[in-house]
Design a protein around this motif. Structure first.
Motif, mmCIF file in Angstrom:
data_model
loop_
_atom_site.group_PDB
_atom_site.id
_atom_site.type_symbol
_atom_site.label_atom_id
_atom_site.label_comp_id
_atom_site.label_asym_id
_atom_site.label_seq_id
_atom_site.Cartn_x
_atom_site.Cartn_y
_atom_site.Cartn_z
ATOM 1 N N HIS A 15 12.905 -28.396 -15.905
ATOM 2 C CA HIS A 15 13.196 -29.552 -15.049
ATOM 3 C C HIS A 15 11.936 -30.132 -14.405
ATOM 4 C CE1 HIS A 15 15.388 -32.193 -12.384
ATOM 5 N NE2 HIS A 15 14.711 -31.689 -11.376
ATOM 6 N N ASP A 16 11.053 -29.287 -13.929
ATOM 7 C CA ASP A 16 9.860 -29.746 -13.218
ATOM 8 C C ASP A 16 8.684 -30.067 -14.147
ATOM 9 O OD1 ASP A 16 11.126 -29.529 -10.774
ATOM 10 O OD2 ASP A 16 10.522 -27.439 -10.512
ATOM 11 N N LEU A 17 8.810 -29.788 -15.429
ATOM 12 C CA LEU A 17 7.722 -30.045 -16.367
ATOM 13 C C LEU A 17 7.621 -31.533 -16.688
ATOM 14 C CD1 LEU A 17 8.234 -27.218 -19.015
ATOM 15 C CD2 LEU A 17 6.657 -27.237 -17.089
ATOM 16 N N SER A 18 6.403 -31.970 -16.983
ATOM 17 C CA SER A 18 6.178 -33.332 -17.451
ATOM 18 C C SER A 18 6.014 -33.298 -18.963
ATOM 19 C CB SER A 18 4.909 -33.906 -16.832
ATOM 20 O OG SER A 18 5.035 -33.985 -15.442
ATOM 21 N N PRO A 19 6.443 -34.354 -19.662
ATOM 22 C CA PRO A 19 6.230 -34.391 -21.113
ATOM 23 C C PRO A 19 4.738 -34.398 -21.438
ATOM 24 C CG PRO A 19 7.814 -36.059 -20.451
ATOM 25 C CD PRO A 19 7.223 -35.498 -19.197
ATOM 26 N N ILE A 20 4.318 -33.544 -22.378
ATOM 27 C CA ILE A 20 2.896 -33.496 -22.728
ATOM 28 C C ILE A 20 2.625 -34.106 -24.089
ATOM 29 C CG2 ILE A 20 2.397 -31.520 -21.262
ATOM 30 C CD1 ILE A 20 2.417 -29.788 -23.754
ATOM 31 N N PHE A 21 3.687 -34.417 -24.856
ATOM 32 C CA PHE A 21 3.543 -35.097 -26.139
ATOM 33 C C PHE A 21 4.432 -36.323 -26.154
ATOM 34 C CE2 PHE A 21 2.047 -30.916 -27.374
ATOM 35 C CZ PHE A 21 0.991 -31.225 -28.212
ATOM 36 N N GLN A 22 4.000 -37.339 -26.907
ATOM 37 C CA GLN A 22 4.781 -38.561 -27.054
ATOM 38 C C GLN A 22 4.910 -38.893 -28.530
ATOM 39 O OE1 GLN A 22 2.504 -41.381 -24.765
ATOM 40 N NE2 GLN A 22 3.612 -40.882 -22.891
ATOM 41 N N VAL A 23 6.110 -39.298 -28.922
ATOM 42 C CA VAL A 23 6.350 -39.730 -30.295
ATOM 43 C C VAL A 23 6.513 -41.241 -30.261
ATOM 44 C CG1 VAL A 23 7.865 -39.557 -32.300
ATOM 45 C CG2 VAL A 23 7.489 -37.561 -30.844
#
Length: 97
Positions: A15-23
């Motif tokens: 829940h607290d993590l930020s996305p580190i990859f983007q597609v």
């Protein structure tokens, strides 16, 4: 294969993590899968953001990522995908039984 209890634990942890990859518009490629596998080995749990310019649906992208990385799909919510793969050397998460 993750149980419902384990998925619930991983969703709460992510829940607290930020996305580190983007597609984006290029979709999922071999290089992205290789980078994801490296990141999963270090972190075990991560988020991937599917951008608006991506032609594929988030569930399709999640299926491609799971096939390319041999990770477990925890959740697809909106345009965010949560993946888990147990680390061989950096085991940090203790899953409930």
């Amino acid at each position: 294969m993750l149980t419902g209890k384990q998925k619930r634990y991983l969703r709460a942890t992510a829940h607290d993590l930020s996305p580190i990859f983007q597609v984006g518009k290029n979709g999922v490629g071999e290089a992205m899968c290789a980078d994801l596998m490296d990141a999963l080995e270090k972190r075990e749990l991560l988020k991937v953001q599917v951008l608006q310019n991506c032609a594929d649906a988030p569930k399709d992208v999640a299926a491609e990522l799971v096939d390319g990385t041999n990770a477990e799909l925890v959740q697809v919510i909106g345009k965010v995908i949560v993946l888990y793969k147990e680390s061989k050397e950096n085991k940090t998460l203790q899953l409930p039984r």
